[in-house]
Every structure is written in C-alpha cells, then in structure tokens.
Design an enzyme around this catalytic site. Structure first.
Site, short mmCIF file in Angstrom:
data_model
loop_
_atom_site.label_atom_id
_atom_site.label_comp_id
_atom_site.label_asym_id
_atom_site.label_seq_id
_atom_site.Cartn_x
_atom_site.Cartn_y
_atom_site.Cartn_z
N LYS A 13 11.75 -53.68 -44.80
CA LYS A 13 10.92 -54.77 -44.30
C LYS A 13 10.73 -55.89 -45.33
CE LYS A 13 6.70 -51.95 -44.70
NZ LYS A 13 6.36 -52.19 -46.08
N ARG A 87 -2.63 -51.10 -42.94
CA ARG A 87 -2.15 -49.75 -43.22
C ARG A 87 -2.92 -48.70 -42.45
NH1 ARG A 87 1.23 -49.52 -47.73
NH2 ARG A 87 0.90 -51.26 -49.15
N ARG A 126 19.19 -47.31 -54.40
CA ARG A 126 18.73 -48.67 -54.65
C ARG A 126 18.82 -49.01 -56.15
NH1 ARG A 126 13.24 -50.63 -51.86
NH2 ARG A 126 12.27 -49.17 -53.29
N ARG A 160 15.21 -48.35 -60.09
CA ARG A 160 13.83 -48.67 -60.45
C ARG A 160 13.05 -47.41 -60.80
NH1 ARG A 160 11.05 -52.33 -55.98
NH2 ARG A 160 9.96 -50.38 -55.73
N ARG A 171 4.38 -41.40 -50.78
CA ARG A 171 4.12 -42.68 -50.09
C ARG A 171 4.57 -42.60 -48.63
NH1 ARG A 171 7.09 -46.94 -53.37
NH2 ARG A 171 6.30 -48.37 -51.80
#
Ligand SMILES: [Zn+2]
Length: 212
Positions: A13, A87, A126, A160, A171
C-alpha cells in the site's frame, strides 16, 4: 473525495500510495510520518511521544487522533489518502466525525488482500538502497540491473533491519486482530473495494484506478 488504504504491513500500500499521489495529487496522510514529524519539532507532545515510542509503545489512539485531526484541518481542500489509519474501530468512528466536521467523507476504502505467508516472502525479498532509500522487491519489483539501484546507480542494496520474521509476524497478527474487522464495517457501507494484492505492481494500480 478521500480514500483509505487498509492492509497488513508489506502488502504494497505504501508503493501504491506514492503512485496515486504522483498521478492524482492526493495528499498522502501517513500517521507514522505524522508521529515522526511531531517528534522532530521537539514540541511537548513530541517529547512525550518520543518517550512512549522508546518504551516500545506505539502512539496511543488519543495522540494519533489529535495529530490526525490537525492534519485533516490543514488539508481539508485536498483529496486525502489515508495510509495506516484507521487501525481500529474507534479510530474509524473518529475519522468519520472529523471528516464530517470538515465537510468531507470517505469515497472508497481499499482492502489489500494477501495472506501472511505471502507477506513474509515479500519482506524477506525486500531490499533498500543504502545511498538513496529506494525500495525494491527482488521478486515483484527488482532493479533493472541486478544489484544496482535504478534511482541513483548505487550498488549497496540491503535488507532493512526491522524486516525480521519475528517483528513482521507480530505486526501481521495485530493487523488481522485489530484492523481486519474494519473490512466488514466499510463493506456494509458499500464503499469497500477488495484489491488482489498478490498481483503485480501495475495490476494492483489498475485495480485501484478502475474504481476511482
Ligand atoms: Zn539508490
């Protein structure tokens, strides 16, 4: 009018937000950015926030709501793209009330549909350019030349630090517990679009633009 992007971490997103902002002039309202900006100002609220975040707690709904309200008022003439908010159900209700005060409303809510296993694969693939911060996915959005940043030509593409399996799992879990129920909430209002977030970057963009 205004849009919401609902989706678990790493669902794409953020990338789609950037595309929409560039194409259609949306104001990108990311609550993560708002928190970081407030801390950077060194205000009293920013200092309090810094403390809670250092203790490992995300900004409370109350603080996030306060910052969000101010930012909506500052950008009321623009079409806003909400990324990372709401959220929880209480935030969704708060958002409605603030938009109403500012004579606005949500036009559409996009739910980025993808399962936890696929997300994990994505995150493990990623990489970020150490020189300029550009983000790539070795599976779905690789740099044109292997190991070289398209943006700046840098050759230091790294994973990362916060993209560990454990952090991501927690998460994702909190997304499915707290945020996923909002899908039904917006579905009942008839403004929900489910996006197949497993599709390629371009296809996801098409799915979004088709219903704007
Ligand atoms: Zn770069």
């Amino acid at each position: 009018m205004h849009l919401v992007f609902l989706g678990p971490p790493a669902c794409g997103k953020g990338t789609q937000s950037a595309i929409l902002v560039q194409k259609y002039d949306y104001y990108h309202l990311s609550t993560g950015d708002l928190l970081r900006q407030e801390i950077a100002t060194g205000s009293e609220l920013g200092q309090a926030l810094k403390q809670t975040i250092e203790q490992g707690v995300l900004g409370s709904s109350e603080i996030v709501n306060q910052l969000l309200k101010k930012d909506i008022e500052n950008h009321r003439q623009m079409s806003i793209l909400f990324d990372g908010y709401p959220r929880k159900m209480d935030q969704a209700i708060f958002l409605d009330s603030v938009l109403k005060e500012n004579k606005g409303a949500l036009k559409r809510v996009f739910y980025f549909d993808i399962n936890a296993d696929e997300l994990l694969q994505r995150v493990l693939n990623r990489v970020t350019c150490n020189a300029c911060g550009a983000v790539y996915n070795l599976q779905t959005n690789p740099p044109k030349e292997d190991g070289v940043c398209d943006n700046c030509g840098g050759r230091d593409l790294v994973r990362r630090g916060d993209d560990t399996e454990e952090v991501l799992k927690s998460r994702i879990q909190s997304f499915y517990e707290e945020t996923a129920p909002l899908k039904d909430f917006y579905q009942e209002r008839g403004i929900l679009t489910v996006v197949n977030a497993r599709a390629s970057l371009d296809e996801v963009t098409k799915q979004i633009i088709n219903v704007l």
